[in-house]
Design a protein around this motif. Sequence first.
Motif, PDB file in Angstrom:
ATOM      1  N   ALA A  84       1.200   6.555   4.346  1.00 34.45           N
ATOM      2  CA  ALA A  84       1.236   5.020   4.583  1.00 34.45           C
ATOM      3  C   ALA A  84       0.010   4.499   5.028  1.00 34.45           C
ATOM      4  CB  ALA A  84       2.092   4.700   5.896  1.00 34.45           C
ATOM      5  N   PRO A  85      -0.994   4.879   5.746  1.00 34.98           N
ATOM      6  CA  PRO A  85      -2.257   4.362   5.878  1.00 34.98           C
ATOM      7  C   PRO A  85      -3.276   4.344   4.426  1.00 34.98           C
ATOM      8  CG  PRO A  85      -2.063   5.601   7.687  1.00 34.98           C
ATOM      9  CD  PRO A  85      -0.777   5.907   6.645  1.00 34.98           C
ATOM     10  N   LEU A  86      -2.877   5.442   3.713  1.00 34.74           N
ATOM     11  CA  LEU A  86      -3.652   5.578   2.425  1.00 34.74           C
ATOM     12  C   LEU A  86      -3.256   4.574   1.474  1.00 34.74           C
ATOM     13  CD1 LEU A  86      -5.598   7.195   0.910  1.00 34.74           C
ATOM     14  CD2 LEU A  86      -3.913   8.782   0.090  1.00 34.74           C
ATOM     15  N   ALA A  87      -1.690   4.347   1.354  1.00 31.19           N
ATOM     16  CA  ALA A  87      -1.284   3.283   0.637  1.00 31.19           C
ATOM     17  C   ALA A  87      -1.748   1.657   0.859  1.00 31.19           C
ATOM     18  CB  ALA A  87       0.336   3.106   0.704  1.00 31.19           C
ATOM     19  N   GLY A  88      -1.893   1.628   2.173  1.00 27.42           N
ATOM     20  CA  GLY A  88      -2.554   0.276   2.751  1.00 27.42           C
ATOM     21  C   GLY A  88      -4.155   0.312   2.244  1.00 27.42           C
ATOM     22  N   ARG A  89      -4.973   1.488   2.471  1.00 26.38           N
ATOM     23  CA  ARG A  89      -6.123   1.309   1.970  1.00 26.38           C
ATOM     24  C   ARG A  89      -6.401   1.111   0.452  1.00 26.38           C
ATOM     25  NH1 ARG A  89     -10.190   0.318   0.864  1.00 26.38           N
ATOM     26  NH2 ARG A  89     -12.262   0.532   1.613  1.00 26.38           N
ATOM     27  N   MET A  90      -5.338   1.582  -0.243  1.00 24.00           N
ATOM     28  CA  MET A  90      -5.478   1.333  -1.677  1.00 24.00           C
ATOM     29  C   MET A  90      -4.913   0.006  -2.132  1.00 24.00           C
ATOM     30  SD  MET A  90      -6.063   4.346  -3.314  1.00 24.00           S
ATOM     31  CE  MET A  90      -5.148   4.424  -4.918  1.00 24.00           C
ATOM     32  N   GLY A  91      -4.601  -0.942  -0.984  1.00 24.08           N
ATOM     33  CA  GLY A  91      -4.076  -2.146  -1.251  1.00 24.08           C
ATOM     34  C   GLY A  91      -2.676  -2.286  -1.582  1.00 24.08           C
ATOM     35  N   MET A  92      -1.694  -1.417  -1.488  1.00 19.56           N
ATOM     36  CA  MET A  92      -0.339  -1.540  -2.035  1.00 19.56           C
ATOM     37  C   MET A  92       0.474  -1.611  -0.404  1.00 19.56           C
ATOM     38  SD  MET A  92      -0.528   1.765  -4.785  1.00 19.56           S
ATOM     39  CE  MET A  92       1.289   1.535  -5.478  1.00 19.56           C
ATOM     40  N   GLN A  93       0.237  -2.882   0.058  1.00 23.98           N
ATOM     41  CA  GLN A  93       0.676  -3.344   1.274  1.00 23.98           C
ATOM     42  C   GLN A  93       2.328  -3.143   1.312  1.00 23.98           C
ATOM     43  OE1 GLN A  93      -1.168  -3.545   3.912  1.00 23.98           O
ATOM     44  NE2 GLN A  93       0.715  -3.576   5.288  1.00 23.98           N
ATOM     45  N   TRP A  94       2.747  -3.700   0.289  1.00 23.26           N
ATOM     46  CA  TRP A  94       4.208  -3.736   0.195  1.00 23.26           C
ATOM     47  C   TRP A  94       4.799  -2.173   0.655  1.00 23.26           C
ATOM     48  CZ3 TRP A  94       7.129  -0.461  -3.126  1.00 23.26           C
ATOM     49  CH2 TRP A  94       6.615  -0.137  -4.249  1.00 23.26           C
ATOM     50  N   MET A  95       4.013  -1.121  -0.080  1.00 21.09           N
ATOM     51  CA  MET A  95       4.550   0.349  -0.096  1.00 21.09           C
ATOM     52  C   MET A  95       4.215   0.712   1.429  1.00 21.09           C
ATOM     53  SD  MET A  95       3.286   3.654  -2.201  1.00 21.09           S
ATOM     54  CE  MET A  95       4.095   3.136  -3.747  1.00 21.09           C
ATOM     55  N   ARG A  96       2.909   0.413   1.909  1.00 24.94           N
ATOM     56  CA  ARG A  96       2.736   1.029   3.177  1.00 24.94           C
ATOM     57  C   ARG A  96       3.672   0.225   4.118  1.00 24.94           C
ATOM     58  NH1 ARG A  96      -2.881   0.009   6.608  1.00 24.94           N
ATOM     59  NH2 ARG A  96      -2.013   0.838   8.694  1.00 24.94           N
ATOM     60  N   ASP A  97       4.091  -0.906   4.265  1.00 28.89           N
ATOM     61  CA  ASP A  97       5.077  -1.432   5.033  1.00 28.89           C
ATOM     62  C   ASP A  97       6.415  -0.664   4.963  1.00 28.89           C
ATOM     63  OD1 ASP A  97       3.410  -3.453   5.868  1.00 28.89           O
ATOM     64  OD2 ASP A  97       4.073  -5.087   4.566  1.00 28.89           O
ATOM     65  N   GLU A 123     -14.499  18.499  10.778  1.00 33.46           N
ATOM     66  CA  GLU A 123     -13.966  17.860  11.745  1.00 33.46           C
ATOM     67  C   GLU A 123     -14.516  16.311  11.648  1.00 33.46           C
ATOM     68  OE1 GLU A 123     -11.478  18.261  13.746  1.00 33.46           O
ATOM     69  OE2 GLU A 123     -11.204  20.476  13.457  1.00 33.46           O
ATOM     70  N   ASP A 124     -15.917  16.223  11.396  1.00 36.92           N
ATOM     71  CA  ASP A 124     -16.603  15.034  10.997  1.00 36.92           C
ATOM     72  C   ASP A 124     -16.226  14.322   9.880  1.00 36.92           C
ATOM     73  OD1 ASP A 124     -18.132  14.924  13.609  1.00 36.92           O
ATOM     74  OD2 ASP A 124     -20.029  15.606  12.599  1.00 36.92           O
ATOM     75  N   PHE A 125     -15.881  15.187   9.003  1.00 38.92           N
ATOM     76  CA  PHE A 125     -15.372  14.119   7.915  1.00 38.92           C
ATOM     77  C   PHE A 125     -14.021  13.826   7.935  1.00 38.92           C
ATOM     78  CE2 PHE A 125     -12.691  14.988   4.095  1.00 38.92           C
ATOM     79  CZ  PHE A 125     -13.235  14.154   3.041  1.00 38.92           C
ATOM     80  N   LEU A 126     -13.132  14.558   8.473  1.00 34.06           N
ATOM     81  CA  LEU A 126     -11.898  14.139   8.741  1.00 34.06           C
ATOM     82  C   LEU A 126     -11.609  12.944   9.374  1.00 34.06           C
ATOM     83  CD1 LEU A 126      -8.876  14.755   8.388  1.00 34.06           C
ATOM     84  CD2 LEU A 126      -8.580  16.089  10.271  1.00 34.06           C
ATOM     85  N   GLU A 127     -12.716  12.727  10.821  1.00 32.51           N
ATOM     86  CA  GLU A 127     -12.738  11.548  11.359  1.00 32.51           C
ATOM     87  C   GLU A 127     -13.205  10.667  10.581  1.00 32.51           C
ATOM     88  OE1 GLU A 127     -13.310  10.811  16.087  1.00 32.51           O
ATOM     89  OE2 GLU A 127     -14.980  11.964  15.167  1.00 32.51           O
ATOM     90  N   HIS A 128     -14.198  10.577   9.658  1.00 37.68           N
ATOM     91  CA  HIS A 128     -14.582   9.444   9.005  1.00 37.68           C
ATOM     92  C   HIS A 128     -13.567   9.079   7.943  1.00 37.68           C
ATOM     93  CE1 HIS A 128     -18.822  10.727   9.801  1.00 37.68           C
ATOM     94  NE2 HIS A 128     -19.157   9.790   8.868  1.00 37.68           N
ATOM     95  N   VAL A 129     -12.592   9.986   7.440  1.00 37.01           N
ATOM     96  CA  VAL A 129     -11.478   9.543   6.559  1.00 37.01           C
ATOM     97  C   VAL A 129     -10.531   8.545   7.536  1.00 37.01           C
ATOM     98  CG1 VAL A 129      -9.512  10.253   5.315  1.00 37.01           C
ATOM     99  CG2 VAL A 129     -11.618  11.332   5.055  1.00 37.01           C
ATOM    100  N   LYS A 130     -10.034   9.222   8.750  1.00 39.35           N
ATOM    101  CA  LYS A 130      -9.147   8.496   9.489  1.00 39.35           C
ATOM    102  C   LYS A 130      -9.477   7.279  10.068  1.00 39.35           C
ATOM    103  CE  LYS A 130      -5.851  12.459  10.352  1.00 39.35           C
ATOM    104  NZ  LYS A 130      -5.420  13.263  11.517  1.00 39.35           N
ATOM    105  N   LEU A 131     -10.853   7.166  10.369  1.00 36.74           N
ATOM    106  CA  LEU A 131     -11.449   5.883  10.946  1.00 36.74           C
ATOM    107  C   LEU A 131     -11.976   4.687  10.175  1.00 36.74           C
ATOM    108  CD1 LEU A 131     -13.389   7.556  14.208  1.00 36.74           C
ATOM    109  CD2 LEU A 131     -10.979   6.393  14.161  1.00 36.74           C
TER     110      LEU A 131
END
Length: 717
Positions: free
Chosen positions: A167-180, A373-381
């Motif tokens: 869901a966050p990835l869909a939002g980051r891709m700009g597909m807000q309807w899909m994220r919702d 671990e740092d990389f994953l935190e970069h992705v999520k944050l």
Amino acid sequence: MIPVEAVTSLMRSYNPRCAVGVIEAAYDYGRRMHEGQFRTSGEPYFTHPVAVAMLLAEQRLDDNTIITALLHDTIEDTGSTYNEIALRFGDEVAQLVDGVTKLTNLELSQVGNAQAENFRKLLMAMSKDLRVLLVKLADRLHNMRTIRHLPPEKQVRKARETMDIFAPLAGRMGMQWMRDELEDISFRILNPEARNSIIRRFLTLRNESGDVIPKITEDIRTVLAGAGVTAEVLGREKKPYSIWRKMEEKKEGFSRLSDIYGFRIVTRSVEECYMALGAVHQRWRAVPGRFKDYISQPKSNGYRSIHTTVSGRDGKRVEVQIRTLEMHAVAESGVAAHWSYRDGERFENPFAVDPFRWLRSLTERFDGAEDSEDFLEHVKLEMFQDQVFCFTPKGEVVKLPRGATPIDFAYAIHTRIGDSCVGAKVDGNRVPLWTKLRNGQSVTIIRAEGQRPQPSWEDMVITGRAKSAIRRSLRGEQRATQVRLGREIARVALERVGKRASDKALEAAAKRLGLEEGDDVLARLGAAEMTGKDLVATLYPELQREPLPAAGDGTAPVVIGLGSGQEARPAPCCNPIPGERIVGIAVRGKGVMIHAIDCEELVAFEEEPDRWIDLRWAEGHSRPDHAVAIEIALANDAGVLGRICTLIGEQHANITDIDFTDRKPDFYRMIVEIEVRDMEHLTHVLTAIDADSDVAQVRRFRRTAAAARGGAAHRGD
């Protein structure tokens, strides 16, 4: 099952020149390869690829993306191969299908380094062709729409993975309807009571005031017509999860939320966007602090729109978004707009971002991550958050995630500026460093030479870059602190056996332990990775082999009351010592556990009196080998910690472990494990520590039953 004619008809509606024959061939091939396979619902399996293809066709995507959707499970679940698909449908389709297969096999719900490494692979697959991710997102959406047929535990696992990643990835891709939609389905599974509660409140609100959306929509249309603006007005209720998230963030009840209704004004031009904004603000009172202009400062995923909140009909606050038709297409489709068609031609939407350039900039920002671990935190944050735009004093724009603070801002400019930050001004006014920045603010960082990052900063920042830099600096300072603490522990431990903690002795210990230098030994001691007793055993193992005193010479048996052949040991939950009243509990396979008479663990054995054994400590026992923990709160000043360690040593108590449970700029709180003779000896130690002027509190520390089994709860006596 959706017929192939439905797929091709939808595609022809936006691309009359689509390759109908190839689409039909892919449909027939996929249906044949999945013949005999069924979904958990009992439907033929091929209903799923066709549904995924229809979802992507609704996004007006190109032929190869639709073909990939029809074939996306063939390599994984059937006898089809990469070469066969390449031969039938071309190399590009084969590569896309192979990419989707690899994404499907990634265990993104794993934790730690495994999840981080799989995220790296995800980005690699995206960088080759972002359409791979578009197919995967559509695949996940259809699976979530039909998730009710899965076992409950699998539903929860898939819903959590969707909420955390897709869901966050869909939002980051700009597909807000899909994220919702992904969030709302996941919310229904993970927290059905909260979702149902919000839906019930919506129904109550409708019963009380009627359906206000058509009324407010008509109000806006009338205002726009009066201003000469031609636009489409769309109204909607916010999704239950969106409302619940706002309630959690703002700590407000449903009745106090200001934007449970949302309205969109879609105009023909940018000029009309601002005309519409003026008309809306002239008719209704704007809510302060709720205006965002993403047209002049677009989000990095291409999103453009004006957001404002006004007090509309009957004083109800409503959110209004104003955008052009092209901006609306990007807001709905995100990066999918990069491949969209209109009237048979690839439509070059002027507001759609180049997904490959966006992805390159994303991966470049992750190159500085020190480990997985740092990389994953970069992705999520950073990848999964909306952005705010702030300005330097020179007018340069700095993009930050929503919720970022001046410290994030400082590190976004340069690590050196972040490390030396001592304060900040926002729009000319001095603000605390934990202040959350808002769009359009001007930020000035105040620096001082010699300033270093503080431990409390890590809780103030949200960007991966800032967290990584702060941790890197703190690790260096932490090692220095650990070396200083370790030197005191080593000195006390070795002096107890008549030895000196010289540099040469420490180097010898490092050699025996396979470490590089003596400071590594001290760091381990200070970090509680080894004890003073371990150091003595490493350097002088013969001291550990000294015979124990025989019974009758002042060291009588420890406890009295054990049966013949019974062995006893202290229970880890209460760790009783001589001088306390005790009782034994027989434990199968473990002998007898000795508990203090007031131990909370004993409640569990009230109905089993046959397991209770009356015990008491033997008189005259004087060996200082009974482990006990004490909790100390002491000032964070130079020399205090070393002095406390010295005090404990002067009382002939051996420090075996130290654990810092709370670090503040002014005080430390730590758990010190020591060895004492009995309660009288422990009282002497506590009294000596309590007499020190830099000690705020000292008490015996006892773990609860939960903590003794591995939890974190505890209590003090």
